[in-house]
Write a protein that holds these residues in place. Sequence first.
Motif, PDB file in Angstrom:
ATOM      1  N   ALA A  88      54.859   4.226  36.621  1.00 59.46           N
ATOM      2  CA  ALA A  88      56.152   3.725  36.161  1.00 59.46           C
ATOM      3  C   ALA A  88      56.573   4.430  34.872  1.00 59.46           C
ATOM      4  O   ALA A  88      57.748   4.687  34.660  1.00 59.46           O
ATOM      5  N   MET A  89      55.604   4.750  34.001  1.00 57.59           N
ATOM      6  CA  MET A  89      55.934   5.343  32.702  1.00 57.59           C
ATOM      7  C   MET A  89      56.649   6.687  32.874  1.00 57.59           C
ATOM      8  O   MET A  89      57.473   7.049  32.069  1.00 57.59           O
ATOM      9  N   ARG A 135      58.672  14.401  22.934  1.00 56.29           N
ATOM     10  CA  ARG A 135      58.313  14.216  24.348  1.00 56.29           C
ATOM     11  C   ARG A 135      59.550  14.133  25.235  1.00 56.29           C
ATOM     12  O   ARG A 135      59.434  13.885  26.426  1.00 56.29           O
ATOM     13  N   GLY A 136      60.722  14.288  24.638  1.00 57.72           N
ATOM     14  CA  GLY A 136      61.939  14.378  25.447  1.00 57.72           C
ATOM     15  C   GLY A 136      62.634  13.054  25.741  1.00 57.72           C
ATOM     16  O   GLY A 136      63.572  13.016  26.539  1.00 57.72           O
ATOM     17  N   PHE A 137      62.200  11.961  25.114  1.00 57.22           N
ATOM     18  CA  PHE A 137      62.882  10.681  25.343  1.00 57.22           C
ATOM     19  C   PHE A 137      64.214  10.646  24.606  1.00 57.22           C
ATOM     20  O   PHE A 137      64.328  11.154  23.488  1.00 57.22           O
ATOM     21  N   GLY A 169      51.981   3.526  16.145  1.00 56.10           N
ATOM     22  CA  GLY A 169      51.277   4.710  16.628  1.00 56.10           C
ATOM     23  C   GLY A 169      50.710   4.556  18.033  1.00 56.10           C
ATOM     24  O   GLY A 169      50.544   5.533  18.755  1.00 56.10           O
ATOM     25  N   HIS A 170      50.427   3.319  18.433  1.00 56.95           N
ATOM     26  CA  HIS A 170      49.873   3.085  19.771  1.00 56.95           C
ATOM     27  C   HIS A 170      50.854   3.451  20.886  1.00 56.95           C
ATOM     28  O   HIS A 170      50.447   3.676  22.018  1.00 56.95           O
ATOM     29  N   LEU A 171      52.144   3.484  20.559  1.00 56.94           N
ATOM     30  CA  LEU A 171      53.142   3.752  21.606  1.00 56.94           C
ATOM     31  C   LEU A 171      52.942   5.149  22.193  1.00 56.94           C
ATOM     32  O   LEU A 171      52.996   5.345  23.400  1.00 56.94           O
ATOM     33  N   LEU A 172      52.709   6.139  21.329  1.00 53.62           N
ATOM     34  CA  LEU A 172      52.603   7.526  21.796  1.00 53.62           C
ATOM     35  C   LEU A 172      51.475   7.681  22.818  1.00 53.62           C
ATOM     36  O   LEU A 172      51.613   8.374  23.819  1.00 53.62           O
ATOM     37  N   GLY A 190      51.808   8.759  27.067  1.00 51.22           N
ATOM     38  CA  GLY A 190      51.161   9.938  27.654  1.00 51.22           C
ATOM     39  C   GLY A 190      51.357  11.186  26.821  1.00 51.22           C
ATOM     40  O   GLY A 190      52.055  11.170  25.812  1.00 51.22           O
ATOM     41  N   PRO A 191      50.755  12.303  27.234  1.00 51.40           N
ATOM     42  CA  PRO A 191      50.731  13.535  26.434  1.00 51.40           C
ATOM     43  C   PRO A 191      52.114  14.130  26.230  1.00 51.40           C
ATOM     44  O   PRO A 191      53.011  13.897  27.017  1.00 51.40           O
TER      45      PRO A 191
END
Length: 235
Positions: free
Chosen positions: A1-2, A125-127, A227-230, A234-235
């Motif tokens: 889903a991510m 990451r392109g978001f 920081g946990h969000l990154l 994902g990479p």
Amino acid sequence: AMLSLRLLTWDVKDTLLRLREPVGESYAAAAGALGVHLRPEELGSAFRQAYSAQQRRFPNYGLAQGLGSRRWWLAVVEQTFRLCGVRDERVLARLAESLYRDFCSARTWEALPGAQETLSGCRQRGFRMGVVSNFDRRLEQVLSQCNLRHHFEFVVTSEDAGFAKPDRRIFEQALRLGGVRPEQAAHVGDDYVRDYAAARAAGMHSFLLAATAPPQAPAEHVLPSLGHLLALLGP
């Protein structure tokens, strides 16, 4: 889903920015500058009383009653000092003006630890990024002053939208601005009802920034820190 996520929307207060000091301290300093000496604890508790009474009586900055955030906030400040025994109308007006001004500056707000790095990492990451906040229209200025505004394509406040979280219509407005479907977006915030549950009710993904997980939030959606969000994205 991510993998299908394209847009991240963000709450601001206590998610990206926090007050540098408790409200009572700021109010006491402003009063002291005018020779009025009051205890920060007393002012803090008067503020909470004045603020919640005003929110009940005039929700979302009294837009429906033709008030608007500036007059809404001036009244909250004046009422706070009245509850602490300040009676002089000229002093009340000066305190209200000066605190209204202070609360849209970087003297009053600071970024939470990890906010800059996390927002930069999400953009790398392109978001696509936007803000969804129950703040008033000073928010653009606050974000600029705190050097966060450039991370976002759009800022939706409850004052501009005419709806406050948890109303799903404020999220729908953000989705329209982002041009994405709800399942392509995730909201990040610190309030279970207004942020986490409200975004999910609008069909979005959601993450809850919380030191400890409330029992009703799935552990995999809880961020102990920004920081946990990154890592989750994902990479």
